[in-house]
Design an enzyme around this catalytic site. Structure first.
Site, short mmCIF file in Angstrom:
data_model
loop_
_atom_site.label_atom_id
_atom_site.label_comp_id
_atom_site.label_asym_id
_atom_site.label_seq_id
_atom_site.Cartn_x
_atom_site.Cartn_y
_atom_site.Cartn_z
N ARG A 17 59.44 18.85 -4.26
CA ARG A 17 59.03 20.50 -3.85
C ARG A 17 59.78 20.73 -2.72
O ARG A 17 59.52 19.78 -1.96
CB ARG A 17 58.21 21.05 -3.92
CG ARG A 17 57.65 22.58 -3.79
CD ARG A 17 56.30 22.68 -3.72
NE ARG A 17 55.65 23.05 -4.96
CZ ARG A 17 55.22 22.90 -6.49
NH1 ARG A 17 56.04 24.35 -6.66
NH2 ARG A 17 54.87 22.16 -7.08
N GLU A 40 60.90 16.29 -11.15
CA GLU A 40 60.21 17.20 -11.37
C GLU A 40 60.68 18.16 -10.36
O GLU A 40 60.22 17.48 -9.29
CB GLU A 40 59.06 17.49 -12.09
CG GLU A 40 58.29 19.31 -11.54
CD GLU A 40 56.67 18.73 -11.75
OE1 GLU A 40 56.40 20.14 -10.93
OE2 GLU A 40 55.91 17.90 -12.10
N LYS A 129 48.85 18.21 -17.64
CA LYS A 129 48.99 17.88 -16.55
C LYS A 129 47.84 18.73 -16.16
O LYS A 129 47.34 19.61 -16.26
CB LYS A 129 50.21 18.65 -15.57
CG LYS A 129 50.07 19.04 -14.44
CD LYS A 129 50.90 20.11 -13.84
CE LYS A 129 50.82 20.43 -12.38
NZ LYS A 129 52.01 21.84 -12.17
N GLY A 179 53.32 14.93 -5.73
CA GLY A 179 53.77 15.64 -4.14
C GLY A 179 54.36 14.95 -3.85
O GLY A 179 55.34 14.41 -2.89
#
Length: 207
Positions: A17, A40, A129, A179
Site C-alpha cells: 500500500r 498485492e 482474507k 502490510g
C-alpha cells in the site's frame, strides 16, 4: 489451484500500500528474492494500475501480481487489463468475487464472520482474507477451521508479525497477508528486503 501454486513455497502475501510505479520494480525484485511469490498493490496507492502493469511485466508467470482494495466489478476489469491476476478486497462483495472468477482471476475477499466466509466461497472465492486479524485473533481462526472445508485457504491479514505467526498457524491459518510490517510508503528497498527476509525466515522456522 493457481492461488495455491504461488503460495506453496512461501504462503505470505506482500501488501504494498502506497508504493509508486517508480519504485515497484526494485521492491518487487527484493520481495521475489526473499521468496515472495504473491504481491498485492492496493488501488488506493499512487497510480496503482501502472505499478501492476510494470510488476506483472517484470515477473511474468514467476509471481502472482494483482490488486488490493478492489471495491467494485469495474475495477476488476481494469486490473485484468493491466496484467493483474489477483483481486483482493477488504469486504466480501459477491459481485466483485463473481466478476473476478468470470475474468479468470484469483479472488481473495476480506471476511470477518463465518456467514461472510461461506457466502464468499459460494460466490467462487479461491481463498479467504481474515480481516482484521488483530480483532479476530487465533481463537477465531481455530473455530473457523473446525467448520470450513479443510482445503479452504484462511489467510489472516492485519497486525501479523514474525513473532505472532506461530499461534495463528497452530490455530489453522494457511498463510498471511503482510502490510505495514513489511512495507509502507517511503520505506527503502533495503528495509523491505530485510523485513521480507525476516518474515520468510520466521515462516520457515515455524514448528
Amino acid at each position: 489451484m493457481m492461488f495455491e501454486h504461488y503460495l506453496q513455497e512461501l504462503p505470505l502475501i506482500a501488501i504494498l500500500r502506497g508504493v509508486t510505479p517508480e519504485e515497484i520494480e526494485p521492491i518487487g525484485d527484493a520481495l521475489f528474492e526473499a521468496g515472495f511469490r504473491v504481491m498485492e498493490i492496493p488501488l488506493n496507492s499512487p497510480r496503482p494500475l501502472e505499478s501492476i502493469r510494470r510488476l506483472s511485466a517484470r515477473l511474468g508467470e514467476r509471481a502472482l501480481v494483482g490488486a488490493g482494495t478492489v471495491l467494485d466489478p469495474a475495477q476488476v476489469s481494469e486490473v485484468g487489463e493491466a496484467g493483474g491476476r489477483l483481486i483482493v478486497s477488504p469486504h466480501g462483495d459477491p459481485r466483485v468475487i463473481e466478476a473476478t472468477v468470470e475474468a479468470g482471476l484469483v479472488s481473495s475477499p476480506g471476511v470477518a464472520t463465518p456467514t461472510e466466509g461461506f457466502a464468499a466461497l459460494n460466490a467462487g472465492a479461491h481463498g479467504l482474507k481474515l480481516f482484521p486479524a488483530e480483532q479476530l485473533g487465533p481463537q477465531v481462526v481455530k473455530a473457523w477451521r473446525a467448520v470450513f472445508p479443510p482445503q479452504t485457504l484462511l489467510m489472516p491479514v492485519g497486525g501479523v508479525t514474525p513473532d505472532n505467526m506461530q499461534e495463528f498457524v497452530d490455530a489453522g491459518a494457511s498463510g498471511f497477508g503482510l502490510g505495514s510490517s513489511l512495507y509502507k510508503a517511503g520505506r527503502s528497498v533495503e528495509e523491505v528486503r530485510t523485513n521480507a527476509e525476516r518474515f520468510a525466515d520466521a515462516w520457515r522456522s515455524l514448528g
